[in-house]
Design an enzyme around this catalytic site. Structure first.
Site, PDB file in Angstrom:
ATOM      1  N   GLU A  49       0.946  -1.259   0.037  1.00 34.81           N
ATOM      2  CA  GLU A  49       0.112  -0.090  -0.111  1.00 34.81           C
ATOM      3  C   GLU A  49       0.784   1.192   0.030  1.00 34.81           C
ATOM      4  OE1 GLU A  49      -3.494  -0.210   2.929  1.00 34.81           O
ATOM      5  OE2 GLU A  49      -1.899  -1.523   3.645  1.00 34.81           O
ATOM      6  N   ARG A  74      16.068  -5.107  -2.077  1.00 31.56           N
ATOM      7  CA  ARG A  74      15.841  -6.514  -2.611  1.00 31.56           C
ATOM      8  C   ARG A  74      14.546  -7.134  -2.184  1.00 31.56           C
ATOM      9  NH1 ARG A  74      20.033  -9.268  -4.945  1.00 31.56           N
ATOM     10  NH2 ARG A  74      19.025 -11.090  -4.461  1.00 31.56           N
ATOM     11  N   SER A  95      10.658  -8.945  -1.594  1.00 31.53           N
ATOM     12  CA  SER A  95      10.071 -10.083  -2.005  1.00 31.53           C
ATOM     13  C   SER A  95       8.614  -9.837  -1.910  1.00 31.53           C
ATOM     14  CB  SER A  95      10.771 -11.121  -0.789  1.00 31.53           C
ATOM     15  OG  SER A  95       9.779 -12.257  -1.020  1.00 31.53           O
ATOM     16  N   GLY A 126      23.175   5.641  -4.622  1.00 30.55           N
ATOM     17  CA  GLY A 126      22.483   6.972  -5.664  1.00 30.55           C
ATOM     18  C   GLY A 126      20.902   6.420  -5.354  1.00 30.55           C
ATOM     19  N   ARG A 133      -0.338  -2.823  15.940  1.00 31.98           N
ATOM     20  CA  ARG A 133       0.735  -2.511  16.549  1.00 31.98           C
ATOM     21  C   ARG A 133       0.398  -1.143  17.366  1.00 31.98           C
ATOM     22  NH1 ARG A 133       6.999  -1.638  14.854  1.00 31.98           N
ATOM     23  NH2 ARG A 133       6.230   0.286  14.186  1.00 31.98           N
ATOM     24  N   TYR A 144       8.965 -15.742   9.451  1.00 34.45           N
ATOM     25  CA  TYR A 144       8.367 -14.347  10.142  1.00 34.45           C
ATOM     26  C   TYR A 144       8.399 -14.577  11.646  1.00 34.45           C
ATOM     27  CZ  TYR A 144       7.528 -10.111   7.684  1.00 34.45           C
ATOM     28  OH  TYR A 144       7.648  -8.721   7.115  1.00 34.45           O
TER      29      TYR A 144
END
EC number: 2.5.1.26
Lengths: 630, 617
Positions: free
Chosen positions: A278, A289, A291, A344, A487, A550
Site C-alpha cells: 500500500e 531486494r 520479496s 544513488g 501495533r 517471520y
C-alpha cells in the site's frame, strides 16, 4: 473469443481492484499542478497513468505522522471495551471485533483501563532548526524543483517504522531529521539534485514509501552536513508498457498499490505484492531486494527487474539493452539491488508484467501441529508445486487470528468458528493448543488452478492436513494489511512489539522456530518483563533449498523504566539466535543500520571490502550518506 | 554460585518401613514429561536411529554394502537398546525396597533438588549425572524418581551387565542401555551409539543418566571425566536441535561402601570377579552387614545454554549438513572438557563428608606400624578429628555429622560401623588386617605387605571421600608461589579434579582458604606462614605426601629400570614389586604406592606432559 477474454479481463480487473486496491480510497490529488513542465513533456506521449495520485507531497495530510498507515484508520477500544476498526478503507473498517479485548488482555496481561496515549500533535519546538547549505538551497530553488524545510515535512522523513522510531514519535521526541525535503518529478530532476549535492557537499537520503524497518531512514546523528531527503513520491508514472515483451517502464517513486491499479487498468499486473505494498515504492523494493507474497509465480524483485536506471554521484548507471539475461561479468543490477540508498537513487525501472490471472482462489489447511505443517510445506517445495502463496501460521498466530474475527460479516464468516466446530466434531483428534493453519492462494487459469489445488490438498492430506475453507485463507491474507495498525493499538495500552524475518535451510526450519521463540521468552524473563511475551512465527515463503520465516514478538512493558531498550536487547538476542541457528541476517527487510553489526560475519571480510570499494568509487564524498549496510 | 542445596534431606526408607512394599511398587505412577510428549517406544527410537541421515553418511564412508551395514546396525541396536517398561520398574521397586531396607539405615534425599528436577524435566531434555561409587548407585536414582512421580531415566551401562543372566534383561527393562568397553576404532559402533544417545536427547523421550567419570571409582576419589558420552549428549544443543539441555549433577555419598574390600584388592592387582548372576547371588552375604546411611544429593539443574555462553560459536555448524560426521573443533573440545570437569567438581562439592572420612585422613598420617602394632591413642584421634572437622568446615565442606548426638558417641559408632577396617581396644585404635589363612609355612614378607596394603587402601579410599576439600590448599602449602602451585596442579590433574584453564582461580581459592583458617597471612606481595598454625599446613602436607611419594616411586622406576619402551601391563606389577621392596626395607612409608590406580594416574600424567608417549601397536 477475443471479446470474451477482454470482458473476462474487465471482470477480473474489477475484482482485483476490489481485493487489493479497491478498499483504499485514493485521495484527491492537490499537487498535480506543480509538475515541472519539462518532465511532463517527456512523459506526455506514453504516460499511461491517470492524474490521480496515492501519495501527496504533504503525506501527513492523509497518513499518520506517528504511527502506521492512514490517519482515518485505526483500532481502538470503544467505551464498552470492544475493539473497533475505524475508517472505510478496509473490509474490516467500521466493524466491531468482540474477541480482541479478551485475547489482548489475556495474552499480554494488559488492561483496557491502562492507557499509554501518544502525544497528539508534533510540537515544532521539539524539532531542531534545519542546518541549511544556503548555496545549495539557492541553486536548487533556481531549478524549480519543489522543496520544503517545514518541520512536519522533515520529521515525516526522518524515520521508518521500527519500534524505537515510532515509540519516540509517540512521546514527541525527535532526533536528527533531514534539513530539507525535495520532490523531484522525473529522472532529470534527480540528476540535477545529485549534481548540486556533489557540488555543495550535502548529504542525500533517498526516501520512497517510508516503510523501512531497518533504521535505514534514520539520519546518522554524526552527520554535520545539510541532510536532504529526496522524496521520490512524485515520480510515479508508468512511462510505457511494452505488450510484445510484457514489460513496463515505470518511475521508481510509484507505490505498490498504485502500480497494480494502473497496470490492472490495462489488463496487466506485476504480481509483486509485498505486505507493505500500500505504501512501499518500486525504488524501495529495488534498493532493499524486496520479496512479494506471490513470488512463487512472479518471482522476487531480482527476478522481475529487467532494467534499472540509477543516478549516482559518478553519473547514471544502467545497462545498454533490455535483455532477459546476459553473460557480461557480474550483473551490475546486483550492485544496485540491495544498495539501500548508499550508492544513488533508483529513478526508473523496467519490470516484467503479466496478463492478469483469469482465476484466483484462496484456501486453507489445518494441521495437527506445526511440525506436520512444516513437513507439508517442505514436500510442496520439493515437488515444486507451491501455489502463488503458501504460508504456515503457528498455534499462537492461529489463536490471534481467532481473536480478530469481526462481529458481523459476510466475507469474514467464521474462519475459526467453523474450524472449531470442524475439529471438535469430526476431527477432534486435533489439540487446539497445538494445531496450526496454512493459508493458500492459487492463481492462473481456472482449470489449472483447480488441478493445482487438488495436488496441494493431496499432499497436505499425507501430513494430516484437513482443508479448512476459502474464507479462512482469504482472511489470513487480509490480516497482513491490518496487523501494522494493531501495533499502534498495543502501544496505546503499554504493549510494544515488532516483526522480523529470516531465511533458513529446510532442515533447520523447525529448530530455528522453536529456538528463537524460546529465546525471546527467556530474554524477556531475564530482562524483567513481568508478563510472558507473545512470541510467534510463521513460514511465509518456500524455496527449493529453504524457507522464509517471520517472527512476531510483543510484550507488556508496564513496570519497565526503559521499555525500548529492553525491546532492542531482546530483538538483538533473537537475531543472534537466528544466526546461530543457520538463519540469514535478512530475507527481504534489508540491513539498514539496525543489523549492520552482523554484516561482516554474513558476507566475510573480502565481501565487505568489495562493497566498500564499490562505494568508494561510486560515491567517494559519501553524498549518499545514510550509512546503511556497510 | 552455590550449586548444591543442603536444606532438607528426607529419609525415603522411613515410609517404606511402615507401609507395604507391594503397595509402593504398585503405586499410581503418572509423571509429567518434557513438553507433554509421550515417551517414545523402543521400536520408534531404534527406527529413528536406523534411518537417520547421520548413519547413512557413515554407511557411505565404510564402503561396504548398504544391506550389510544395515544388518550390522540392527545387531548393534539389539545389543544396545533399552526397553524401559513400567512393569519391570515395579518389580525393581519391590526388590529394591527389600534390599535397600536391609542394607541401609536410611537413604537421604534432598527434596529441594528433587523439586527443581521435576520442574526442569518439563522444560528441556535433562541429563542426570551421578557419581559412581558402588553398584548400588545403578538403580537408586530410578528408584527415587519412581517414588516421587518423576519420569524415569534411561541409563548408560557397561556391556558386562547385559551379559548377566536374567539380571541383564531386568536392567534393560528398567531403562539401561548397554555400551561396549574399548570401542576403539569401530566407526560404525561409535556412530550407532552416538546417534542413539543424540536421538534420546533430541526427542526428549526420557531423562538420560550416565556416569561422566566413565566407570566406578575404585578409590572413591573422583575420576577424570570421560568425554565421549559428554560430546554426544551436548551436540544436539551445539547444533541447535534443542533449545537447551539441563545437566543435573548428583552426588551419592555412602557411609560405608559395599565393595570396600573388593576394591582394595582390585587396586593391588587381584582381578575383580566377572559380573555374573551367580556372582551376584554369592555376594548376598554382603547383605547381612550394616552400611549406615546413603545420601543422594540432587544438584541444582544447570542450563547448558548458560554454561556455554561465550564458549561456543554455534555458527560453526552452519556451512555443512549437521548430520555429516565431523570431528569436534578445538573450541568444542575445550568447552566439553570444561563442562565435564565442572560437573565432577560439583559432584564433589555436593557430596557429604562423613566423620569416618575425616578419621581416615588422620589415621593414615600415623605410621603404618603404629596402626598395625602399638595402636593409635583413641583420645588423640578424637581430638584431632574434632580439630579437622573445624578445618573442613572452614574449607567449605559439607559434613554429615549428626548434631543431636555427643561427638564422642558419633566417633565411636563410626568406628563400630567400620569394624572391617579398624577396631578399638583399650583406648587404642588398630588397623584390621584380613584374617590369616591357616598355613603350614609362615607368610612371606611380600604377602604380608599385601595384607597390610589392603587395609591401608581401604582406609585411603575413605580418606579420598574428603580429599577434594583439602586438595587446593594442599597444593599451595607453606611458602609456594603460584609457579609451584601450578606445577603440582599440573602433575596431579589426573589424580584430582581441576577445571582446565582455571589455575589462577584455584590458586586464589587456595590462598583464600588458607588465609581464612589462619594458616597463612597474605599481603599484597607475599604469602607468609603463620607459625601458630603450622598444624594446618603439616596436616595438609601429610595428606598429600602419599601421592607425592607414590609418584616418585613410579618416576624413579621409569628413570632407572623402565627402559625406553615398555607396556602398561609390564610396568604396573614392576612398580608394585619395587614399592613392596622399598616398604620392606623401610625406605618407603606409604602403602598407597601399591595402588594400581595411583600408578595409572601417574602414567597418564606423564603422557599428558609428553614425557612418555603411547605407541600404537
Amino acid at each position: 473469443m477475443a471479446s470474451n477474454s477482454s470482458s473476462d479481463r474487465q471482470r477480473i480487473a474489477q475484482q482485483r481492484l476490489r481485493i487489493i486496491a479497491g478498499h483504499l480510497r485514493a485521495p484527491v490529488d492537490s499537487d498535480s499542478t506543480i509538475l515541472a513542465a519539462e518532465c511532463k513533456a517527456q512523459g506526455s506521449k506514453t504516460d499511461v497513468s491517470s492524474e490521480r495520485k496515492t501519495v501527496p507531497r504533504r503525506r501527513q495530510e492523509i497518513l499518520k505522522w506517528n504511527g502506521w498507515g492512514y490517519s482515518d484508520t485505526r483500532f481502538l477500544f470503544n467505551k464498552k471495551g470492544q475493539a473497533e476498526f475505524t475508517g472505510k478503507r478496509y473490509r474490516l473498517s467500521g466493524m466491531i471485533i468482540p474477541a480482541l479485548q479478551n485475547w489482548f488482555e489475556g495474552t499480554f496481561g494488559a488492561s483496557v483501563q491502562h492507557k499509554s496515549p501518544a502525544m497528539p500533535i508534533l510540537t515544532s519546538s521539539a524539532v531542531q532548526p534545519p542546518t541549511l547549505n544556503e548555496a545549495f538551497v539557492d541553486e536548487l530553488k533556481s531549478t524549480g524543483i519543489p522543496c520544503s524545510h517545514d518541520a512536519e515535512d522533515r520529521v515525516f522523513r526522518g524515520h521508518g517504522h521500527c519500534l524505537h522510531e515510532v515509540f519516540a514519535l509517540r512521546e514527541g521526541k525527535v532526533g536528527r531529521v533531514p534539513d530539507i525535503v525535495v520532490w523531484p518529478n522525473c529522472h532529470n530532476d534527480v540528476v540535477k539534485i545529485v549534481e548540486l549535492a556533489c557540488k555543495h557537499n550535502v548529504c542525500l537520503i533517498p526516501y520512497g514509501g517510508g516503510t523501512s524497518v531497518s533504521s535505514a531512514l534514520e539520519c546518522p546523528p554524526e552527520e554535520t552536513r545539510c541532510i536532504v531527503s529526496l522524496d521520490t513520491s512524485q515520480m510515479n508514472r508508468i512511462l510505457w508498457i511494452d505488450e510484445k515483451n510484457l514489460t513496463a517502464h515505470v518511475e521508481a517513486g510509484i507505490v505498490g498499490q498504485e502500480l497494480e491499479r494502473l497496470l490492472n487498468e490495462s489488463g496487466y499486473c506485476t504480481g509483486h505484492e509485498p505486505d507493505s505494498m500500500e505504501f512501499s515504492s518500486l525504488g524501495g523494493w529495488v534498493a532493499t531486494r524486496a520479496s512479494g507474497m506471490k513470488k512463487n509465480i512472479y518471482g522476487n524483485i531480482e527476478d522481475l527487474v529487467v532494467h534499472v536506471k540509477m543516478v549516482t554521484p559518478q553519473g547514471v548507471i544502467e545497462k545498454g539493452c533490455q535483455c532477459p539475461r546476459m553473460s557480461t561479468g557480474p550483473d551490475i543490477h546486483h550492485f544496485i539491488m540491495g544498495s539501500e540508498g548508499t550508492l544513488g537513487v533508483v529513478t526508473e525501472v523496467t519490470m516484467k508484467i503479466r496478463p492478469m490471472p483469469e482465476y484466483q482462489k484462496y484456501g486453507s489447511v489445518v494441521f495437527p501441529n506445526f511440525e506436520q505443517g512444516v513437513a507439508c510445506l517442505r514436500e510442496v517445495a520439493k515437488q515444486r508445486c507451491a501455489p502463488a502463496s503458501i504460508r504456515l501460521m503457528d498455534n499462537e498466530q492461529f489463536k490471534f487470528g481467532h481473536a480478530l474475527k469481526p462481529q458481523v460479516s459476510s466475507i469474514f464468516t467464521s474462519f475459526l468458528d467453523g474450524l472449531k466446530k470442524f475439529y471438535i466434531t469430526k476431527f477432534k483428534g486435533f489439540d487446539p493448543d497445538r494445531l496450526c493453519v496454512a493459508t493458500l492462494l492459487f492463481e492462473g487459469d481456472r482449470e489449472k488452478v483447480l488441478q493445482h489445488e487438488k495436488q496441494v490438498y493431496d499432499i497436505a492430506a499425507k501430513f494430516g492436513g484437513l482443508a479448512a475453507g476459502e474464507d479462512n485463507g482469504q482472511r489470513g491474507y487480509m490480516l497482513t494489511f491490518v496487523i501494522a495498525y494493531l501495533r499502534d493499538l498495543g502501544m496505546d495500552y503499554y504493549v510494544i512489539g515488532e516483526s522480523f524475518e529470516t531465511s533458513v535451510p529446510w532442515d533447520r526450519v523447525l529448530d530455528i522456530c522453536r529456538n528463537v521463540k524460546a529465546r525471546i521468552i527467556q530474554e524477556c524473563k531475564d530482562k524483567g518483563v513481568q508478563f510472558s511475551p507473545l512470541s510467534t512465527c510463521r513460514v511465509t515463503q518456500t524455496y527449493d533449498a529453504g524457507a522464509c520465516v517471520y517472527f512476531y514478538f510483543a510484550f507488556n512493558y508496564r513496570g519497565l523504566s526503559d521499555p525500548v531498550h529492553v525491546y532492542e536487547q531482546v530483538e538483538h538476542a533473537a537475531r543472534e539466535e537466528i544466526l546461530a541457528n543457520g538463519g540469514s541476517l535478512s530475507h527481504h527487510h534489508g540491513v539498514g543500520k539496525l543489523r549492520k553489526e552482523w554484516m561482516r560475519e554474513t558476507i566475510s571480510d573480502v565481501g565487505m571490502g568489495m562493497l566498500k570499494s564499490v562505494k568508494n568509487y561510486v560515491d567517494p564524498k559519501n553524498i549518499f550518506g545514510n550509512r546503511n549496510l556497510i | 554460585m552455590k550449586m548444591h542445596l543442603f536444606f532438607t534431606f528426607v529419609d525415603i526408607l522411613e515410609k517404606r518401613r511402615c507401609s507395604s512394599d507391594l503397595g509402593h511398587a504398585l503405586r499410581t505412577y503418572s509423571p509429567s514429561p518434557y513438553e507433554g510428549a509421550p515417551s517414545c517406544s523402543t521400536a520408534d527410537l531404534n527406527k529413528a536411529v536406523l534411518e537417520s541421515q547421520y548413519l547413512r553418511y557413515v554407511t557411505k564412508e565404510t564402503g561396504s554394502s548398504g544391506e550389510d551395514v544395515r544388518q550390522e546396525v540392527c545387531r548393534i541396536l539389539e545389543e544396545m537398546s533399552q526397553n524401559l517398561q513400567l512393569g519391570s520398574i515395579r518389580l525393581m521397586a519391590y526388590t529394591l525396597t527389600k534390599v535397600l531396607k536391609r542394607l541401609f539405615t536410611g537413604i537421604f534425599v534432598n527434596m529441594e533438588g528433587l523439586n527443581m528436577l521435576q520442574q526442569a524435566i518439563q522444560e528441556s531434555p535433562v541429563i542426570l549425572m551421578p557419581n559412581h561409587r558402588s553398584y548400588v548407585d545403578f538403580l537408586v536414582i530410578s528408584y527415587i524418581l519412581f517414588t516421587y512421580d518423576i519420569p524415569l531415566p534411561v541409563i548408560a551401562a557397561g556391556i558386562p551387565l547385559a551379559g548377566m543372566k536374567m539380571v541383564g534383561e531386568i536392567l534393560r527393562r528398567s531403562g539401561a542401555f548397554f555400551i561396549r568397553r574399548a570401542i576403539g576404532s569401530d566407526k560404525l559402533y561409535w556412530a550407532v551409539l552416538s546417534e542413539y544417545v543424540k536421538t534420546i536427547v533430541r526427542k526428549g523421550c526420557a531423562p538420560l543418566e550416565f556416569y561422566v567419570e566413565g566407570l566406578r571409582s575404585r578409590t572413591l576419589k573422583s575420576l577424570m571425566p570421560k568425554l565421549g558420552m559428554m560430546h554426544m549428549v551436548l551436540e544436539p544443543y551445539f547444533k541447535g536441535e534443542v533449545y537447551d539441555i539441563t545437566l543435573v549433577p548428583i552426588s551419592i555419598s555412602y557411609d560405608r561402601v559395599l565393595e570396600e574390600s573388593l576394591l582394595a584388592h582390585e587396586l593391588l592387582g587381584i582381578p575383580k570377579p566377572k559380573e555374573s548372576t551367580t556372582g551376584l547371588l554369592k555376594a548376598t552375604k554382603v547383605l547381612q552387614e550394616d552400611y549406615g546411611n546413603m545420601h543422594v544429593n540432587f544438584g541444582r539443574p544447570m542450563s547448558v545454554r548458560r554454561l556455554c555462553q561465550g564458549k561456543i560459536n554455534r555458527c560453526q555448524y552452519n556451512l555443512i549438513p549437521r548430520d555429516l560426521p565431523q570431528k569436534p573443533s578445538a573450541e568444542t573440545q575445550a568447552c566439553v572438557s570444561g563442562l565435564a570437569n565442572l560437573m565432577v567438581r560439583i559432584q564433589e562439592e555436593g557430596s557429604l563428608i562423613s566423620p569416618w572420612s575425616l578419621m581416615a585422613c588422620l589415621l593414615l598420617q600415623a605410621p603404618t606400624t603404629v596402626l598395625t602394632q602399638e595402636g593409635l591413642l583413641w583420645h588423640q584421634l578424637t581430638e584431632k578429628t574434632l580439630w579437622l572437622r573445624k578445618l573442613a568446615l572452614d574449607f567449605g565442606a559439607h559434613l554429615n555429622w549428626p548434631g543431636q548426638v555427643p561427638d564422642l558417641d558419633v566417633m565411636s559408632s563410626t568406628v563400630t560401623l567400620h569394624r572391617s577396617v579398624v577396631h578399638l581396644k583399650a583406648g587404642r585404635v588398630y588397623l584390621v588386617r584380613e584374617e590369616e589363612p591357616v598355613r603350614k609355612h609362615p607368610i612371606s614378607p611380600e604377602l604380608d605387605v599385601i595384607r597390610t596394603a589392603a587395609a591401608v587402601l581401604m582406609l585411603a579410599s575413605y580418606r579420598n571421600q574428603s580429599l577434594h576439600v583439602f586438595v587446593r590448599p594442599c597444593h599451595a602449602r607453606s611458602d609456594e608461589l603460584f609457579a609451584f602451585f601450578w606445577f603440582l596442579r599440573d602433575i596431579f590433574s589426573n589424580e584430582f579434579i581441576f577445571i582446565p584453564g582455571k589455575s589462577s582461580q584455584d590458586f586464589e581459592e587456595a590462598c583464600f582458604l588458607l588465609n581464612k583458617c589462619g594458616a597463612v597471612d597474605i599481603s599484597e606481595q607475599e604469602v607468609i606462614v603463620s607459625d601458630a598454625r603450622l598444624e594446618v599446613l603439616s596436616f595438609l602436607q601429610a595428606l598429600l605426601q602419599p601421592f607425592i611419594h607414590s609418584y616418585q616411586v613410579m618416576f624413579r622406576y621409569l628413570c632407572e629400570d623402565g627402559g625406553n619402551v615398555f607396556t602398561e601391563k609390564q610396568v604396573l606389577p614392576a612398580v608394585r614389586n619395587r614399592a613392596t621392596k622399598l616398604i620392606l626395607s623401610g625406605e618407603l612409608h606409604t602403602y598407597e604406592a601399591l595402588s594400581s590406580d595411583t600408578q595409572k594416574n601417574g602414567l597418564s600424567a606423564l603422557q599428558r606432559l609428553k614425557t612418555v608417549t603411547k605407541l600404537r601397536e
